[in-house]
Structure formats: structure tokens, C-alpha cells
Design a protein around this motif. Sequence first.
Motif, PDB file in Angstrom:
ATOM      1  N   VAL A  79       0.877  -1.180   0.000  1.00 44.32           N
ATOM      2  CA  VAL A  79       0.000   0.000   0.000  1.00 44.32           C
ATOM      3  C   VAL A  79       0.914   1.228   0.000  1.00 44.32           C
ATOM      4  CG1 VAL A  79      -1.867  -1.156   1.233  1.00 44.32           C
ATOM      5  CG2 VAL A  79      -0.203   0.165   2.522  1.00 44.32           C
ATOM      6  N   PRO A  80       0.403   2.378  -0.490  1.00 48.33           N
ATOM      7  CA  PRO A  80       1.288   3.538  -0.598  1.00 48.33           C
ATOM      8  C   PRO A  80       1.875   3.943   0.753  1.00 48.33           C
ATOM      9  CG  PRO A  80      -0.773   3.917  -1.743  1.00 48.33           C
ATOM     10  CD  PRO A  80      -0.934   2.636  -0.999  1.00 48.33           C
ATOM     11  N   ARG A  81       3.033   4.545   0.677  1.00 53.60           N
ATOM     12  CA  ARG A  81       3.669   5.106   1.863  1.00 53.60           C
ATOM     13  C   ARG A  81       2.678   6.080   2.490  1.00 53.60           C
ATOM     14  NH1 ARG A  81       9.014   8.925   1.496  1.00 53.60           N
ATOM     15  NH2 ARG A  81       9.054   9.397   3.680  1.00 53.60           N
ATOM     16  N   ASN A  82       2.687   6.331   3.743  1.00 52.65           N
ATOM     17  CA  ASN A  82       1.741   7.227   4.431  1.00 52.65           C
ATOM     18  C   ASN A  82       0.331   6.665   4.442  1.00 52.65           C
ATOM     19  OD1 ASN A  82       3.749   9.045   4.801  1.00 52.65           O
ATOM     20  ND2 ASN A  82       3.158  10.331   3.056  1.00 52.65           N
ATOM     21  N   TYR A  83       0.155   5.398   4.038  1.00 53.85           N
ATOM     22  CA  TYR A  83      -1.199   4.867   3.946  1.00 53.85           C
ATOM     23  C   TYR A  83      -1.962   4.994   5.265  1.00 53.85           C
ATOM     24  CZ  TYR A  83      -5.116   1.768   3.249  1.00 53.85           C
ATOM     25  OH  TYR A  83      -6.383   1.273   3.166  1.00 53.85           O
ATOM     26  N   LEU A  84      -1.299   4.610   6.361  1.00 53.37           N
ATOM     27  CA  LEU A  84      -1.990   4.618   7.652  1.00 53.37           C
ATOM     28  C   LEU A  84      -2.408   6.041   8.029  1.00 53.37           C
ATOM     29  CD1 LEU A  84       0.193   2.005   9.533  1.00 53.37           C
ATOM     30  CD2 LEU A  84      -2.109   1.692   8.661  1.00 53.37           C
ATOM     31  N   ALA A  85      -1.517   7.007   7.799  1.00 53.23           N
ATOM     32  CA  ALA A  85      -1.837   8.398   8.117  1.00 53.23           C
ATOM     33  C   ALA A  85      -2.969   8.911   7.224  1.00 53.23           C
ATOM     34  CB  ALA A  85      -0.590   9.250   7.943  1.00 53.23           C
ATOM     35  N   GLU A  86      -2.886   8.582   5.939  1.00 56.35           N
ATOM     36  CA  GLU A  86      -3.922   9.019   4.997  1.00 56.35           C
ATOM     37  C   GLU A  86      -5.280   8.449   5.370  1.00 56.35           C
ATOM     38  OE1 GLU A  86      -3.866  10.981   2.369  1.00 56.35           O
ATOM     39  OE2 GLU A  86      -1.736  11.478   2.471  1.00 56.35           O
ATOM     40  N   GLN A  87      -5.278   7.175   5.719  1.00 55.12           N
ATOM     41  CA  GLN A  87      -6.527   6.509   6.074  1.00 55.12           C
ATOM     42  C   GLN A  87      -7.133   7.111   7.330  1.00 55.12           C
ATOM     43  OE1 GLN A  87      -7.836   5.089   3.422  1.00 55.12           O
ATOM     44  NE2 GLN A  87      -9.044   4.169   5.028  1.00 55.12           N
ATOM     45  N   ALA A  88      -6.280   7.373   8.324  1.00 52.90           N
ATOM     46  CA  ALA A  88      -6.758   7.958   9.577  1.00 52.90           C
ATOM     47  C   ALA A  88      -7.406   9.308   9.281  1.00 52.90           C
ATOM     48  CB  ALA A  88      -5.593   8.120  10.547  1.00 52.90           C
ATOM     49  N   ARG A  89      -6.763  10.075   8.406  1.00 52.06           N
ATOM     50  CA  ARG A  89      -7.296  11.392   8.055  1.00 52.06           C
ATOM     51  C   ARG A  89      -8.617  11.254   7.295  1.00 52.06           C
ATOM     52  NH1 ARG A  89      -2.550  13.920   5.444  1.00 52.06           N
ATOM     53  NH2 ARG A  89      -1.388  13.240   7.251  1.00 52.06           N
ATOM     54  N   ALA A  90      -8.676  10.305   6.371  1.00 54.77           N
ATOM     55  CA  ALA A  90      -9.897  10.102   5.583  1.00 54.77           C
ATOM     56  C   ALA A  90     -11.057   9.708   6.498  1.00 54.77           C
ATOM     57  CB  ALA A  90      -9.645   9.024   4.533  1.00 54.77           C
ATOM     58  N   GLU A  91     -10.778   8.865   7.489  1.00 57.92           N
ATOM     59  CA  GLU A  91     -11.832   8.448   8.425  1.00 57.92           C
ATOM     60  C   GLU A  91     -12.328   9.659   9.227  1.00 57.92           C
ATOM     61  OE1 GLU A  91     -13.068   5.278   9.679  1.00 57.92           O
ATOM     62  OE2 GLU A  91     -12.290   4.155   7.967  1.00 57.92           O
TER      63      GLU A  91
END
Lengths: 260, 152
Positions: A79-91
Motif C-alpha cells: 500500500v502507498p507510503r503514508n497509507y496509515l496516516a492518509e486513512q486515519a485522516r480520511a476516516e
Amino acid sequence: MAQQHGIIVLFDVENALRTRSLDGNTYWFDNMKFLGSSGVGTEQLETIVPGTYFLDGSQATEQVLNWLPAALGSIPPTVPRNYLAEQARAEDRRTLEELASLSAEGGVGETEVKQLQRRVGKRARKAESGRGLTPAKLLDVTGKATSSTEAYNYPAPVITDITGEAVTEKIIYPAQYGSPDMIYDGWYWAATVDTSRPGVYAYTVHVQLHELVERNDELVWESVDLTCESSLKIISDPKRNGFTGAGLGVLPLPPVPAAG
Amino acid sequence: MPPRTRQTERRPVRPVTITAVVDPVAALASENLDDNLYLYDTNKAAGSTGFGTPELRSRVRKGDTLLWNVLPLECETYVALTDIEIDPRIAEPTRKVYPGTDIVFWTAEVKQDLTEPVPYRLSFLLGTVSTPFSPTARPALAGPSDEGKEGR
């Protein structure tokens, strides 16, 4: 261009945290099976490293090893780098949007509130001594927010050092490097190899896993430092072209594409 | 020996993840997926066997959530799990993607406790080849009750 060997170490993080050991919880891979690496996919990988000269005796560039850790049962490193941060932000964004639409409609039901609470999730901070993790929302192994301390996605293991015989014997010179790498969060361990002394050399990889613990009503990432071993087999065979099995030269491509 | 804790009674909150490590370049070069596919799961403590082979036997129970994903050995080469064929009375895997990406994983719920191992078939897309690759060897799901019968 130096020949790059990738060594992937897959950790069964859950088992390793429970037993506080990497014994039986580590699986090693490299992409050199065709050159003679043995034990690929097991705990006993022996990575083959051929010499740094070509069949005609001319000098080739040094061999470079790269170590890439991964956690079994986690969101894969593809999955793309920063995925966890991006997902947290999207949620968070979705939660706020839903919150806004709730107040616009006036009525707020218990189900909606529960759903929102689930989205809000929980955040964990890092312990004072910890490194490599920033406080972040907990995500589960499918990338959704979770508030369960038993369902969170294990963070990628972090290599903190490479030591052992291969290092003290000056066979490898390992160091951590930073790069705009898209897969492994920009940090990786690499080493150049002295291939002038054939033999089998063991080395130890120091790994930091992270465990989520509840302390004083707060979730904290605690680091657990463990080690595991592998080895390199330095041989004096010349470097080979992966396509032709020979030295440098023209690739086996037909001068004219086949008629068809 | 790792201590055998309450794992057998406790229902795991995380899915039982089955990870396929694939060496896509070697599989494409040799047209042989069996030698270049390494399967693992997160249920070793419950008695799964065959780690690192295409014949992984995952120990599961009724109600367990299963999750299949892929870890390519070459991040530049495309690998995706394109199909899982298994007796629909046991599990009906569905294809999903990690939210916000096109990285595929499959999930299913184990519908019943198994008395015999149930083999299943995984299919992968590798590189730019449009025909899926499938290993000849079959991984399987197994229940706790067949322990000892199979001898592996």
C-alpha cells in the motif's frame, strides 16, 4: 550499477510478542534463489553472494544488500507510503461530514452516534523511550478505524542494527539509509559486501516490534527489542547476467522482432 | 516452546490472515508458481502447518474471519490474488481492496467446523500476463478435530 540483493524478513509479530522471541517467528527471503541461495522462506536463509568480477576477469561493481522487514498479518507494505496516516485522516473527514449532516437533520439516533464513535476510534501515543512511531489513530488490518486494542494493525517492524560475525569480520558494512522510497517509509538498511574472502558468515539483525498497552487510561506503543540471525555465503564465482547466465554483453534479443 | 496460552478457547479478534509471498520474477521466468510461492498464516499457535510451502494447512474454526493477502518479493512487479476457489459450504471468499487503494485482499467467514481438511485453489495475476497462475499444490483449511489423523 551495483548488483542489488533484496533480503525480506517477514515477522509473525503476534507470536513473537507473545513468546518474546523471534525463534520460529521469522521467515527470510531473498531474490537470489537462481544463484544458489538456500532456505528461502524459512528461518535458515543462506544468501548467496557471488564475486565482483565478470567471466573475462574484468572488475564488476560491489554487491549491495538491502534488508526490508514486513509484518505477517498486517496491511502489506505494497500500500502507498503514508497509507496509515492518509486513512486515519480520511476516516476523520468522513466522521466530520456525517456529524455535520446529523446536526443539519436535527435528530440524532443512538445507532448514528455509535457508528460515529466507531469511526472516531482510538489514538495511541508513543512511549517516551520509543522511536519510529508517531501518535496515530488505530487502524485494523483492513485499514478501518478501530477502538479495540486487540484488533489493531501491527506497525511494520523496525530494524535498529545489524551486527555479528559478518560485520566484525568486515565482510559487510551495514548502515541505515534514507531515501524517497515509496514502499518502506523511506528508511532502509543496506550494506556493501567484501567478496574477496569466500565463506559462510552469520549476522544478527536487531529488530524493534511495537506492542500496544493500556496504561493510566491511555494507549501507549511500547517497543520490544528482539534479535534474529541469518547468514551470507560468499562465493568466488563470477557475477552472471540474470538473462544470459554469462557475463556482460548483449541481451538475447532477436535483432528483428519475430514476424507475426 | 512457546507457551500454549488461552489461544484455543479465545476467539481471535484479528482475522486469521493467510499471506502469499510470491517471487513473481522467478515464477514468470520458470512458468512455475509452486517453487516460488510461500504461504503463511497467523494461526501457528492454533496448529497450522506447512509454513513456507504452497501446501499451507490453516487451522480454523467456525466463525473465524479469514483474510488472504499478497506480499511480492519484487515490489516493482505486479502480483494480485485474482481468485479463491473453495467449497461454498465452507467459505465464500469475497474480493476487497484496502480503502483508498487498488491493493486486493480477500475475506471470508468459516461457515462450519471442519472434520476433514478442505483444499482450495488460489489464482494469481503476475506481471503483465493475462492468464492467471495457479499452483498445482493445494493449500487447505483444517479444523481442530482432524489433529493426529494426517500426521503432518
